[in-house]
Each structure stands twice: as C-alpha cells, then as structure tokens.
Enzyme design. Sequence first.
Site, PDB file in Angstrom:
ATOM      1  N   GLY A  42     128.002 140.845 -12.116  1.00 23.58           N
ATOM      2  CA  GLY A  42     126.944 139.860 -12.319  1.00 23.58           C
ATOM      3  C   GLY A  42     127.366 138.547 -12.944  1.00 23.58           C
ATOM      4  N   GLU A  78     129.050 137.904 -20.391  1.00 20.93           N
ATOM      5  CA  GLU A  78     128.055 138.756 -19.721  1.00 20.93           C
ATOM      6  C   GLU A  78     127.008 137.896 -19.022  1.00 20.93           C
ATOM      7  OE1 GLU A  78     127.465 141.526 -18.641  1.00 20.93           O
ATOM      8  OE2 GLU A  78     127.781 143.190 -20.018  1.00 20.93           O
ATOM      9  N   ASP A  79     126.525 138.375 -17.895  1.00 21.70           N
ATOM     10  CA  ASP A  79     125.389 137.711 -17.244  1.00 21.70           C
ATOM     11  C   ASP A  79     124.124 137.937 -18.059  1.00 21.70           C
ATOM     12  OD1 ASP A  79     125.505 140.444 -16.700  1.00 21.70           O
ATOM     13  OD2 ASP A  79     124.917 140.267 -14.608  1.00 21.70           O
ATOM     14  N   ASP A 137     120.941 143.571 -21.880  1.00 27.04           N
ATOM     15  CA  ASP A 137     119.652 144.241 -21.765  1.00 27.04           C
ATOM     16  C   ASP A 137     119.590 145.304 -22.871  1.00 27.04           C
ATOM     17  OD1 ASP A 137     117.248 144.729 -20.060  1.00 27.04           O
ATOM     18  OD2 ASP A 137     118.230 146.597 -19.573  1.00 27.04           O
ATOM     19  N   LYS A 162     117.789 139.847 -23.399  1.00 27.87           N
ATOM     20  CA  LYS A 162     116.443 140.425 -23.537  1.00 27.87           C
ATOM     21  C   LYS A 162     116.355 141.092 -24.897  1.00 27.87           C
ATOM     22  CE  LYS A 162     115.832 141.723 -18.645  1.00 27.87           C
ATOM     23  NZ  LYS A 162     115.795 142.890 -17.740  1.00 27.87           N
ATOM     24  N   PHE A 211     112.467 142.392 -15.015  1.00 29.50           N
ATOM     25  CA  PHE A 211     113.646 142.439 -14.156  1.00 29.50           C
ATOM     26  C   PHE A 211     113.817 141.100 -13.438  1.00 29.50           C
ATOM     27  CE2 PHE A 211     116.089 143.497 -10.367  1.00 29.50           C
ATOM     28  CZ  PHE A 211     117.144 144.180 -10.951  1.00 29.50           C
ATOM     29  N   ASP A 246     121.808 140.831  -9.190  1.00 31.18           N
ATOM     30  CA  ASP A 246     121.309 141.395  -7.931  1.00 31.18           C
ATOM     31  C   ASP A 246     120.164 142.362  -8.140  1.00 31.18           C
ATOM     32  OD1 ASP A 246     122.992 143.466  -9.127  1.00 31.18           O
ATOM     33  OD2 ASP A 246     122.785 144.510  -7.222  1.00 31.18           O
ATOM     34  N   ARG A 281     122.318 137.818  -5.362  1.00 32.81           N
ATOM     35  CA  ARG A 281     123.332 137.194  -6.212  1.00 32.81           C
ATOM     36  C   ARG A 281     123.563 135.735  -5.847  1.00 32.81           C
ATOM     37  NH1 ARG A 281     125.756 141.364  -9.107  1.00 32.81           N
ATOM     38  NH2 ARG A 281     126.083 143.320  -8.005  1.00 32.81           N
TER      39      ARG A 281
HETATM   40  P1  5GP Z   1     122.847 146.675 -20.524  1.00 35.21           P
HETATM   41  O1  5GP Z   1     121.550 147.428 -20.454  1.00 35.21           O
HETATM   42  O2  5GP Z   1     124.012 147.595 -20.589  1.00 35.21           O
HETATM   43  O3  5GP Z   1     122.842 145.639 -21.631  1.00 35.21           O
HETATM   44  O4  5GP Z   1     122.952 145.867 -19.177  1.00 35.21           O
HETATM   45  C1  5GP Z   1     123.654 146.455 -18.124  1.00 35.21           C
HETATM   46  C2  5GP Z   1     123.698 145.621 -16.908  1.00 35.21           C
HETATM   47  O5  5GP Z   1     122.482 145.858 -16.253  1.00 35.21           O
HETATM   48  C3  5GP Z   1     123.786 144.111 -17.028  1.00 35.21           C
HETATM   49  O6  5GP Z   1     125.079 143.622 -17.179  1.00 35.21           O
HETATM   50  C4  5GP Z   1     123.245 143.721 -15.678  1.00 35.21           C
HETATM   51  O7  5GP Z   1     124.266 143.773 -14.713  1.00 35.21           O
HETATM   52  C5  5GP Z   1     122.198 144.785 -15.458  1.00 35.21           C
HETATM   53  N1  5GP Z   1     120.865 144.256 -15.809  1.00 35.21           N
HETATM   54  C6  5GP Z   1     120.182 144.354 -16.967  1.00 35.21           C
HETATM   55  N2  5GP Z   1     119.003 143.735 -16.881  1.00 35.21           N
HETATM   56  C7  5GP Z   1     118.939 143.229 -15.619  1.00 35.21           C
HETATM   57  C8  5GP Z   1     117.961 142.470 -14.902  1.00 35.21           C
HETATM   58  O8  5GP Z   1     116.875 142.088 -15.376  1.00 35.21           O
HETATM   59  N3  5GP Z   1     118.283 142.146 -13.608  1.00 35.21           N
HETATM   60  C9  5GP Z   1     119.454 142.512 -13.015  1.00 35.21           C
HETATM   61  N4  5GP Z   1     119.641 142.125 -11.759  1.00 35.21           N
HETATM   62  N5  5GP Z   1     120.397 143.219 -13.663  1.00 35.21           N
HETATM   63  C10 5GP Z   1     120.135 143.562 -14.956  1.00 35.21           C
HETATM   64 MG    MG Z   2     126.609 142.538 -16.239  1.00 38.10          MG
END
Ligand code: 5GP
Ligand code: MG
Length: 184
Positions: free
Chosen positions: A53, A107-108, A111, A139, A160, A167, A173
């Site tokens: 991402g 990081e993109d 979450d 977030k 989301f 994606d 993307r």
């Molecule tokens: P984490 O929950 O581990 O912080 O996030 C894991 C990954 O989930 C992120 O790097 C991202 O790739 C994906 N992710 C989390 N939230 C979103 C969202 O709202 N949209 C998308 N497309 N991916 C997300």
């Molecule tokens: Mg990511």
Amino acid sequence: MNTPMEKLVKLHDKSFRLYKSESEILSAVRNVAGQINDDYIGKRPLLVPVLNGSFLFAADLLKELKLDCELSFIKVVSYHGTSSNGSPNMLIGLNQNIEGRHIIIIEDIVDTGNTLARILPELRAQNPASIKVATLLFKPLALKADVPVDYIGMEIPNDFIVGYGLDYDGLGRNLRDVYQVVPE
Ligand code: 5GP
Ligand code: MG
C-alpha cells in the site's frame, strides 16, 4: 436545483465516494516531508516502506526529501506453516544491515497497529540507531497495539478507504484521490 454529482467509484461490489483529493494528499505528504527534513539534518536515514500500500506515498515523500536518504522496501507476508503455533506472518525484503542506521518505517495507513507491532521488534533487534514511523493516514479510533506513530499525514475516522496505493481486494490502488466506502 441540481446538486453537484458526487464523485463515486465502484470496485467489486462496493461504492466509494471521494474523501481526500490528490492535492490534499500531496500537501499532507509535503508536511510529513518537511518534518523529516528538519529532524534528520546531517543524518542519512534509511526509509523502509511497507508494501504494497505505501508505494505511492513512499515515491511522493522521497521526492520531497532534501537530505541524503536510502530506501529499502519490506513486506509482511502471511504463511501457512505445518505447525499452528508460531508467528502467523513474516517480514521479508530487508536484506541489508541496519545496525546503527536511522530507520523511518513508511506506512500507507495505521489502523489497528498490528502490522507495526509485527515489524518493530524485528527491526529493533538489529540495533538501529533510531526507528520512527511515518504514515500517510492514521485511524486513531482503530488503534489497538501499543506502537509509536511519529509522523502523520492525516487522521481519519474508522471507515474503509481506497486509492493512492490502498486497495479493496486488489483494486483501487491506481486512484489518485482517496475514497471512502459508502455504507450499504
Ligand atoms: P494495521 O491494522 O495492521 O494497522 O493495518 C494493516 C494494513 O491494513 C494496512 O497497512 C493497510 O494495508 C490495511 N488497511 C487498514 N485500514 C485500511 C483501509 O481503510 N483501507 C485499505 N485499503 N487498507 C487498509
Ligand atoms: Mg500497509
């Protein structure tokens, strides 16, 4: 009176509405870059973007950095071993020595923070001089893991989103703007 048409995209079974424009995103990227430019004067950080991402954020961020810097992508991949215990995923791609280096994880989106919680201990174990985290999107309401997030482009609610590298099941993307899912 006509209301302006909402900018909607359809990906698989879901609709998404425009949430952050490309220009808002790029201004957030410049803001993060400005902080890194100030904080790393005289250092040569190693930027470590987390695939997939973050590839667009990493590219635009790098173009705004005025320092000497290096880049090495990593990826967290799930694997299904024969044993049910042990780690459910592993870190691949970091094949250089990071001892004594200033690391900035890119990081993109952060979450739950679980991805960072998986990555950070593995990098810390290699004795870098410092580790910071830069994310385009954050977030705060979804965060569960106790992880540092040092540079934040934009805080967003717990919905989301897709676009600008992120994606929905493989699609979206390539969108230049960021879109938010339309609840059904
Ligand atoms: P984490 O929950 O581990 O912080 O996030 C894991 C990954 O989930 C992120 O790097 C991202 O790739 C994906 N992710 C989390 N939230 C979103 C969202 O709202 N949209 C998308 N497309 N991916 C997300
Ligand atoms: Mg990511």
